[in-house]
Design an enzyme around this catalytic site. Structure first.
Site, PDB file in Angstrom:
ATOM      1  CB  SER A 260      -0.964  -0.047   1.196  1.00 25.38           C
ATOM      2  OG  SER A 260      -2.006   0.894   1.046  1.00 25.38           O
TER       3      SER A 260
ATOM      4  CG  ASP B 204      -7.223  -2.508  -3.489  1.00 27.31           C
ATOM      5  OD1 ASP B 204      -7.893  -1.833  -2.685  1.00 27.31           O
ATOM      6  OD2 ASP B 204      -6.000  -2.706  -3.359  1.00 27.31           O
TER       7      ASP B 204
ATOM      8  CG  HIS C 137      -5.900  -2.184   0.202  1.00 26.89           C
ATOM      9  ND1 HIS C 137      -5.372  -1.494  -0.875  1.00 26.89           N
ATOM     10  CD2 HIS C 137      -5.174  -1.794   1.284  1.00 26.89           C
ATOM     11  CE1 HIS C 137      -4.388  -0.723  -0.459  1.00 26.89           C
ATOM     12  NE2 HIS C 137      -4.248  -0.881   0.840  1.00 26.89           N
TER      13      HIS C 137
END
Length: 312
Positions: A133, A260, A289
């Protein structure tokens, strides 16, 4: 490609289940505090110390080196003979950082400090990078900025669930259906702003802090001015890794699931991957995610096996 368990049918369940229920024993147990040239510090965690290969692990927004997805990746790499180094961003290691600044999506100087420290103290002949991320955005930006000037011992990189276009991701997270994620992030971010205000009285205007509901509002009021940007738009524009991938000169894999909930279309840099011999994009239909949960007997998730295969 990744296949999700039938009982986790969509991007939300594939995101939430690992975040709430996955448990991984601590792999990186040897702690070290890295003092930075600007007077601040980073907290590092190591596993091993003598392997010829080392993996450096960078976590996501409001997480830390102890996140289950970080420790899961560390465990998978250690099982295959790597040493592991996980690090917590400024203010994410359980203690407020010292300076009138924080971590942010473009602070590649901190990742560079960690990599340079590893190069100085660890005997590995090759250092690979994994980012999740926001940590994936940092990793891509770092690699693209350094390009041909990257240290020779830095080998490959795998980044997972990356908001390559920060404006695009911020817009997705501001949608009503994603309110649960936004509020979860903002709880910790508001608390850190209150801590910073106690350390530096008068530096921040916390009026209405509890009413901040989006990254647009938060980054306009806090992230941008604290780190020298005019506003959120300039911060996002200058720090989005999608603008740097063309400069990457080591084999790099980006894995972003198509379902996601954090990512919009701009976070899937198909054209950049097509035009680069170094940068590769895989976009499985499922995964959520920083999720990609699985039911392997060894407890490893699909991304951990995929990263190990790419590195090998």
């Amino acid at each position: 490609m990744y296949r999700a368990p039938r009982w986790l049918p969509d991007g939300h369940s594939q995101t939430i289940f690992p975040a709430l229920f996955r448990r991984v024993g601590r792999v990186t147990t040897r702690r070290e505090r890295l003092e930075l040239a600007d007077g601040d510090f980073l907290d590092l965690e190591w596993s091993g110390g003598g392997s010829e290969r080392l993996v450096v692990l960078s976590h996501g927004l409001e997480a830390s080196a102890g996140a289950a997805y970080v420790q899961g990746m560390a465990r998978a790499m250690v099982r295959r003979g790597w040493d592991a180094l996980a690090w917590s961003f400024r203010g994410c290691g359980g203690e407020a950082n010292r300076l009138a600044r924080m971590y942010h999506a473009g602070a590649t100087e901190d990742l560079e400090a960690v990599v340079n420290h590893a190069l100085a103290v660890h005997p590995a002949r090759r250092i690979d990078l994994v980012g999740f991320s926001l940590g994936g955005n940092l990793t891509l930006k770092y690699l693209g900025e350094r390009g041909d000037r990257l240290p020779e011992r830095v080998g490959r990189a795998v980044v997972i669930s990356v908001p390559c276009d920060l404006a695009d991701s911020s817009q997705e997270l501001a949608r009503r259906r994603n309110r649960i994620y936004m509020e979860r992030f903002l709880v910790g971010m508001r608390r850190k702003m209150s801590e910073k205000d106690r350390l530096f009285p008068g530096m921040l205007d916390l009026t209405g802090l509890g009413a901040v509901r989006t990254f647009q509002e938060y980054d306009d009021r806090f992230t941008a001015p604290m780190h020298g940007f005019a506003d959120a738009a300039e911060y996002w524009g200058k720090c989005s890794s999608v603008h740097f991938v063309a400069g990457i000169r080591v084999p790099t894999l980006l894995v972003n699931a198509r379902n996601d909930p954090f990512l919009g279309d701009a976070c899937y840099p198909v054209e950049q991957a097509r035009e680069s011999r170094w940068f590769h994009l895989e976009a499985p239909a499922a995964g959520g995610h920083a999720g990609f949960p699985g039911a392997a007997a060894d407890g490893e998730y699909w991304t951990e096996k995929r990263a190990a295969a790419f590195f090998s």
